[in-house]
Design an enzyme around this catalytic site. Structure first.
Site, PDB file in Angstrom:
ATOM      1  N   HIS A  82      -8.563  17.436 -12.495  1.00 32.42           N
ATOM      2  CA  HIS A  82      -9.284  16.500 -11.619  1.00 32.42           C
ATOM      3  C   HIS A  82      -9.168  15.061 -12.113  1.00 32.42           C
ATOM      4  CE1 HIS A  82     -11.399  19.659  -9.234  1.00 32.42           C
ATOM      5  NE2 HIS A  82     -11.281  20.350 -10.352  1.00 32.42           N
ATOM      6  N   ASN A 155     -15.852  22.204  -4.931  1.00 32.00           N
ATOM      7  CA  ASN A 155     -14.517  21.957  -4.394  1.00 32.00           C
ATOM      8  C   ASN A 155     -14.562  21.984  -2.869  1.00 32.00           C
ATOM      9  OD1 ASN A 155     -13.104  21.706  -6.821  1.00 32.00           O
ATOM     10  ND2 ASN A 155     -12.557  23.868  -6.911  1.00 32.00           N
ATOM     11  N   HIS A 346     -21.474  17.776 -14.806  1.00 28.37           N
ATOM     12  CA  HIS A 346     -21.691  18.967 -15.630  1.00 28.37           C
ATOM     13  C   HIS A 346     -22.471  19.981 -14.802  1.00 28.37           C
ATOM     14  CE1 HIS A 346     -22.454  21.569 -18.854  1.00 28.37           C
ATOM     15  NE2 HIS A 346     -23.347  20.885 -19.543  1.00 28.37           N
ATOM     16  N   TYR A 369     -18.111  21.628 -19.518  1.00 27.54           N
ATOM     17  CA  TYR A 369     -18.210  20.248 -19.003  1.00 27.54           C
ATOM     18  C   TYR A 369     -18.804  19.284 -20.024  1.00 27.54           C
ATOM     19  CZ  TYR A 369     -16.587  21.857 -14.504  1.00 27.54           C
ATOM     20  OH  TYR A 369     -15.810  22.382 -13.508  1.00 27.54           O
TER      21      TYR A 369
HETATM   22 FE1  HDD Z   1     -13.987  22.375 -13.253  1.00 27.79          FE
HETATM   23  C1  HDD Z   1     -13.671  19.041 -13.802  1.00 27.79           C
HETATM   24  C2  HDD Z   1     -14.782  21.764  -9.970  1.00 27.79           C
HETATM   25  C3  HDD Z   1     -13.940  25.755 -12.627  1.00 27.79           C
HETATM   26  C4  HDD Z   1     -13.707  22.958 -16.535  1.00 27.79           C
HETATM   27  N1  HDD Z   1     -14.169  20.736 -12.114  1.00 27.79           N
HETATM   28  C5  HDD Z   1     -14.017  19.438 -12.521  1.00 27.79           C
HETATM   29  C6  HDD Z   1     -14.262  18.548 -11.439  1.00 27.79           C
HETATM   30  C7  HDD Z   1     -14.572  19.314 -10.352  1.00 27.79           C
HETATM   31  C8  HDD Z   1     -14.518  20.690 -10.785  1.00 27.79           C
HETATM   32  C9  HDD Z   1     -14.902  18.834  -8.969  1.00 27.79           C
HETATM   33  C10 HDD Z   1     -14.162  17.034 -11.486  1.00 27.79           C
HETATM   34  C11 HDD Z   1     -15.495  16.412 -11.762  1.00 27.79           C
HETATM   35  C12 HDD Z   1     -15.367  14.918 -11.744  1.00 27.79           C
HETATM   36  O1  HDD Z   1     -15.137  14.376 -10.649  1.00 27.79           O
HETATM   37  O2  HDD Z   1     -15.457  14.320 -12.810  1.00 27.79           O
HETATM   38  N2  HDD Z   1     -14.217  23.522 -11.612  1.00 27.79           N
HETATM   39  C13 HDD Z   1     -14.645  23.087 -10.385  1.00 27.79           C
HETATM   40  C14 HDD Z   1     -14.937  24.228  -9.552  1.00 27.79           C
HETATM   41  C15 HDD Z   1     -14.692  25.349 -10.288  1.00 27.79           C
HETATM   42  C16 HDD Z   1     -14.255  24.907 -11.590  1.00 27.79           C
HETATM   43  C17 HDD Z   1     -15.462  24.154  -8.131  1.00 27.79           C
HETATM   44  C18 HDD Z   1     -14.846  26.788  -9.921  1.00 27.79           C
HETATM   45  C19 HDD Z   1     -15.729  27.234  -9.109  1.00 27.79           C
HETATM   46  N3  HDD Z   1     -13.823  24.039 -14.358  1.00 27.79           N
HETATM   47  C20 HDD Z   1     -13.865  25.341 -13.922  1.00 27.79           C
HETATM   48  C21 HDD Z   1     -13.839  26.237 -15.056  1.00 27.79           C
HETATM   49  C22 HDD Z   1     -13.798  25.448 -16.174  1.00 27.79           C
HETATM   50  C23 HDD Z   1     -13.777  24.076 -15.713  1.00 27.79           C
HETATM   51  C24 HDD Z   1     -13.902  27.744 -14.994  1.00 27.79           C
HETATM   52  C25 HDD Z   1     -13.765  25.803 -17.629  1.00 27.79           C
HETATM   53  C26 HDD Z   1     -14.199  26.884 -18.150  1.00 27.79           C
HETATM   54  N4  HDD Z   1     -13.635  21.205 -14.872  1.00 27.79           N
HETATM   55  C27 HDD Z   1     -13.583  21.674 -16.130  1.00 27.79           C
HETATM   56  C28 HDD Z   1     -13.423  20.574 -17.153  1.00 27.79           C
HETATM   57  C29 HDD Z   1     -13.463  19.297 -16.263  1.00 27.79           C
HETATM   58  C30 HDD Z   1     -13.564  19.860 -14.876  1.00 27.79           C
HETATM   59  C31 HDD Z   1     -12.285  20.737 -18.073  1.00 27.79           C
HETATM   60  C32 HDD Z   1     -12.339  18.291 -16.459  1.00 27.79           C
HETATM   61  C33 HDD Z   1     -13.010  16.947 -16.518  1.00 27.79           C
HETATM   62  C34 HDD Z   1     -14.417  17.232 -16.544  1.00 27.79           C
HETATM   63  O3  HDD Z   1     -14.629  18.566 -16.505  1.00 27.79           O
HETATM   64  O4  HDD Z   1     -15.305  16.414 -16.615  1.00 27.79           O
HETATM   65  O5  HDD Z   1     -14.462  20.615 -18.063  1.00 27.79           O
END
Ligand code: HDD
Length: 718
Positions: A82, A155, A346, A369
């Site tokens: 993202h 999402n 988060h 997060y």
């Molecule tokens: Fe995630 C970012 C949505 C599963 C780990 N995720 C991130 C963002 C969105 C989502 C919208 C961007 C937020 C922003 O604008 O800063 N993610 C989802 C959705 C998921 C999902 C809807 C499943 C239902 N994500 C998911 C899993 C993990 C993560 C299973 C880890 C175990 N996601 C992350 C992250 C991010 C992230 C690596 C990258 C940047 C951040 O968090 O801030 O932690």
């Protein structure tokens, strides 16, 4: 109130506690002498300090060192997924008290407004990647509630690729560009992604969404949003109800077509970002309604899937969506880095009244997060960054760390006697406004095993497929063919096709035929035949053309009166008409009755950047346009992408099915060449000559705009 670039108009003026808080952190352009970081006034920032005019630079030059050092440290790590995003502020307004379901304060009162910050994103590409790639879109909302920040990190699709968070690193390693050559940027059409998915059948349902037009939205303003997981509402007395969250755009759900999306990526890589920004600057504030699907605790296991499984949705036919409020985005950020880039979402940022379920994907997210922000934002104090600050009071014993902004005094431990044991703990008794975890009984053996209730990976993929209109099915087949057709390893293509036979044999066969894979045998899983109307975009169009953008192609000799009349008629429906011509400036009327200002010169724009095209009236203008290859290409591209196409009196010559092969053969009298209604193909509107021509045209054209696309029109011009 700041009024510099990036500060929206009226939206910035409403009562908004978050905006007031941000104001204290805003630095407006200085009308004073340049200084160093230390406030020392500087005489010259263009020349470094050196020995003689042509001599070496001195280490003593603290100004140059400071300037270069700061610059050298301007970048922070981008989000691991993202990374590419755009955001806006606004408010959420509750429609009614939900006190019978949740004690969340922001849902406690009809009309109560809570400030929000929403960041939309793509998943795969880096910060600088194009907006219109085929990808899932993030839809993350931070509610600055009076009881602290609540983040709904969702999402634009209601399910996910995997069921357990421990698989997330594998999934992301597979979806990201290939490790050896860092290709492709922004897309999933490569071997590692399809290798992973073909071996991980739980991804199949999400793949159906990702290969559908949901993955190529027309606008961030025209996407649904989903919390994906099952969460919990909790009442003041501790009663729980399972809840799934839905955002529904007021503008309806609309997409680009794939060819269009690919061209847009080159013509305007910032297409979605620009669209969101301009809509807000122009006062067309995007709006969504928030809906919930509610499941009583005792009905948890009453479905033929597990509500803890994030690869499943709850069909709306089984549990209808109840609308509980609306969200309006009405203010653009002022500084991309400070706000959009430093925003930290988060899933575990919850408020009293909202809690988690045992969904193993959600449980893992609740770890990830916070963890990721520590490296991305450089330490534990990122919640003090202006965009992340709650409007609720913050009192805790956390101290120190990189970037600490607060000068704390007094004690920083509990219990203490020196500060009256403050900040004091609320205690275990339920009290309004105090977070208390939902009490659930949990009993079981320590086990590393997926529940059997998570094992059906195909039924809902089939449900999705069955729910599509014919044109949606065609697009899905084409998308699979495109993506798998780019996979080098033939065994991966075949394995994926084999997976698709469990979804629908017709789908698998159609995909196979396009990618050089033998059409598979019909396997054991037969299509169950069920469908859900709520899943088709066909049923989610707005019926209102508001905020669409129309290109009016014109040249000298244009009929200025009808062009201006059309602009004003469509403006009444919030539809923008931009006049495009071979050159910028203005166009002369054929009757010598005035001029028409040109909005943009044709070479600076493209057909894909508009929702529809109209050829202006006036025989001389039409003659010029018909002879112009750029104009013909513009119209043909709009045609190929199924867009509404119109012509004012005389302009019909330019529409390829009606125009003469030799434009020199055009007569000055346009009337005799105007096609009749029965000549016209779907989505083609031509003004009849005469006084009411433009009015009638505008009505018919608005209806065509509201239909968005005409997928049944032959894609090739004849
Ligand atoms: Fe995630 C970012 C949505 C599963 C780990 N995720 C991130 C963002 C969105 C989502 C919208 C961007 C937020 C922003 O604008 O800063 N993610 C989802 C959705 C998921 C999902 C809807 C499943 C239902 N994500 C998911 C899993 C993990 C993560 C299973 C880890 C175990 N996601 C992350 C992250 C991010 C992230 C690596 C990258 C940047 C951040 O968090 O801030 O932690």
């Amino acid at each position: 109130m700041a009024t510099g670039p990036g500060t929206a108009g009226s939206g910035a003026d409403r009562e908004d506690p978050k905006n007031e808080q941000l104001e204290a952190f805003r630095a407006h352009p200085a009308q004073d002498l340049l200084t160093t970081d230390q406030g020392v006034r500087i005489d010259d920032t263009d020349n470094s300090l050196r020995v003689g005019e042509r001599g070496p630079t001195l280490l003593e030059d603290f100004q140059a060192r400071e300037k270069l050092t700061h610059f050298d440290h301007e970048r922070i790590p981008e989000r691991v997924v993202h990374a590419r995003g755009s955001a806006a502020y606004g408010y959420f307004e509750a429609y009614a008290s939900l006190a019978d379901l949740t004690c969340a304060d922001f849902l406690s009162e009809a009309g109560l407004r809570t400030p929000v910050f929403v960041r939309f994103s793509t998943v795969q590409g880096p910060r600088g990647s194009a907006d219109t790639v085929r990808d899932v879109r993030g839809f993350a909302t931070k509610f600055y509630t009076r009881e602290g920040n609540y983040d709904l990190v969702g999402n634009n699709m209601p399910v996910f690729f995997i069921q357990d968070a421990i698989k997330f690193p594998d999934f992301v390693h597979a979806v990201k560009p290939e490790p050896h050559n860092e290709m492709p940027t922004g897309g999933t059409a490569h071997d590692t992604f399809w290798d992973f998915c073909s071996l991980q059948p739980e991804s199949t349902h999400m793949l159906m969404w990702a290969m559908s037009d949901r993955a190529i939205p027309r606008s961030l303003r025209m996407m649904q949003g989903f919390g994906v997981h099952t969460f919990r509402f909790v009442t003041a007395d501790g009663r729980g109800t399972f809840v799934k969250f839905h955002w529904r755009p007021k503008l309806g759900v609309a997409s680009q077509v794939w060819d269009e999306a690919q061209i847009t990526a080159g013509k305007d890589p910032d297409f979605h970002r620009r669209d969101l920004w301009e809509a807000i600057e122009g006062g067309d504030y995007p709006e969504w309604e928030l809906g919930v699907q509610l499941v009583a605790e005792q009905d948890e296991t009453g479905f033929d899937f597990d509500i803890l499984d994030a690869t499943k949705l709850i069909p709306e036919e089984e549990v209808p969506v109840r609308v509980i409020g609306r969200m309006v985005l009405d203010r653009n950020p002022e500084n991309f880095f400070a706000e959009t880039e430093q925003a930290a979402f988060h899933t575990a940022n919850v408020v009293p009244g909202i809690d988690f379920s045992n969904d193993p994907l959600l449980q893992g997210r609740n770890f990830s997060y916070l963890d990721t922000q520590l490296i991305r934002l450089g330490g534990p104090n990122f919640s003090q960054l202006p965009v992340n600050r709650p409007i609720a009071d913050v009192n805790h014993n956390h101290r120190d760390g990189y970037g600490q902004q607060v000068i704390h005094s007094g004690t920083s431990y509990a219990p203490n006697s020196l500060n009256g044991d403050n900040p004091h703990q609320a205690g275990q008794d339920r009290q309004p406004g105090v977070f208390q975890h939902y009490q659930q009984r949990v009993d079981g053996d320590t086990i590393r095993k997926r529940s059997g209730s998570f094992s059906d990976h195909y039924s809902q993929a089939t449900l999705f497929w069955n729910s599509m209109a014919d044109w949606e099915k065609q697009h899905i087949v084409q998308a699979f063919r495109f993506e798998l057709g780019k996979v080098e390893n033939r065994a991966i293509r075949k394995r994926m096709v084999d997976n698709l036979t469990h979804v629908d044999h017709g789908l698998a066969s159609a995909v196979a035929a396009g990618i050089g894979v033998d059409v598979p045998e019909q396997t054991g899983t037969a299509n169950h035949g069920r469908s859900s109307a709520a899943l088709s975009q066909q049923n989610l169009l707005p019926g209102d053309p508001g905020t669409r953008k129309v290109a009016l192609l014109a040249a000298d000799g244009v009929d200025v009166a009808s062009a201006a009349a059309l602009q004003s008629l469509l403006k009444q429906h919030s539809v923008t008409v931009e006049v495009l011509a071979a050159h910028d400036g203005s166009l002369h009327d054929g009757n010598g009755e005035g001029t028409l200002p040109v909005t943009r010169a044709l070479p600076t724009t493209a057909s894909v950047l508009y929702d529809a095209v109209v050829v202006a009236g006036g025989a001389e203008s039409a003659r010029t346009l018909a002879a112009d290859p750029d104009t013909r290409r513009f119209v043909e591209e709009a045609w190929r992408h199924g867009k509404p196409i119109g012509a004012l009196d005389g302009g019909a010559y330019v529409l390829p099915p009606y125009g003469p092969a030799d434009p020199a053969g055009l007569s000055d009298s346009s009337d005799s060449r105007t096609p009749t209604a029965s000549d016209l193909q779907e989505g083609v509107v031509v003004a009849a000559p005469g006084e009411n021509g433009v009015d009638d045209f505008a009505d018919a054209f608005l209806a065509a705009l509201a239909a968005h696309r005409f997928p049944d029109r032959p894609p090739v011009l004849t």
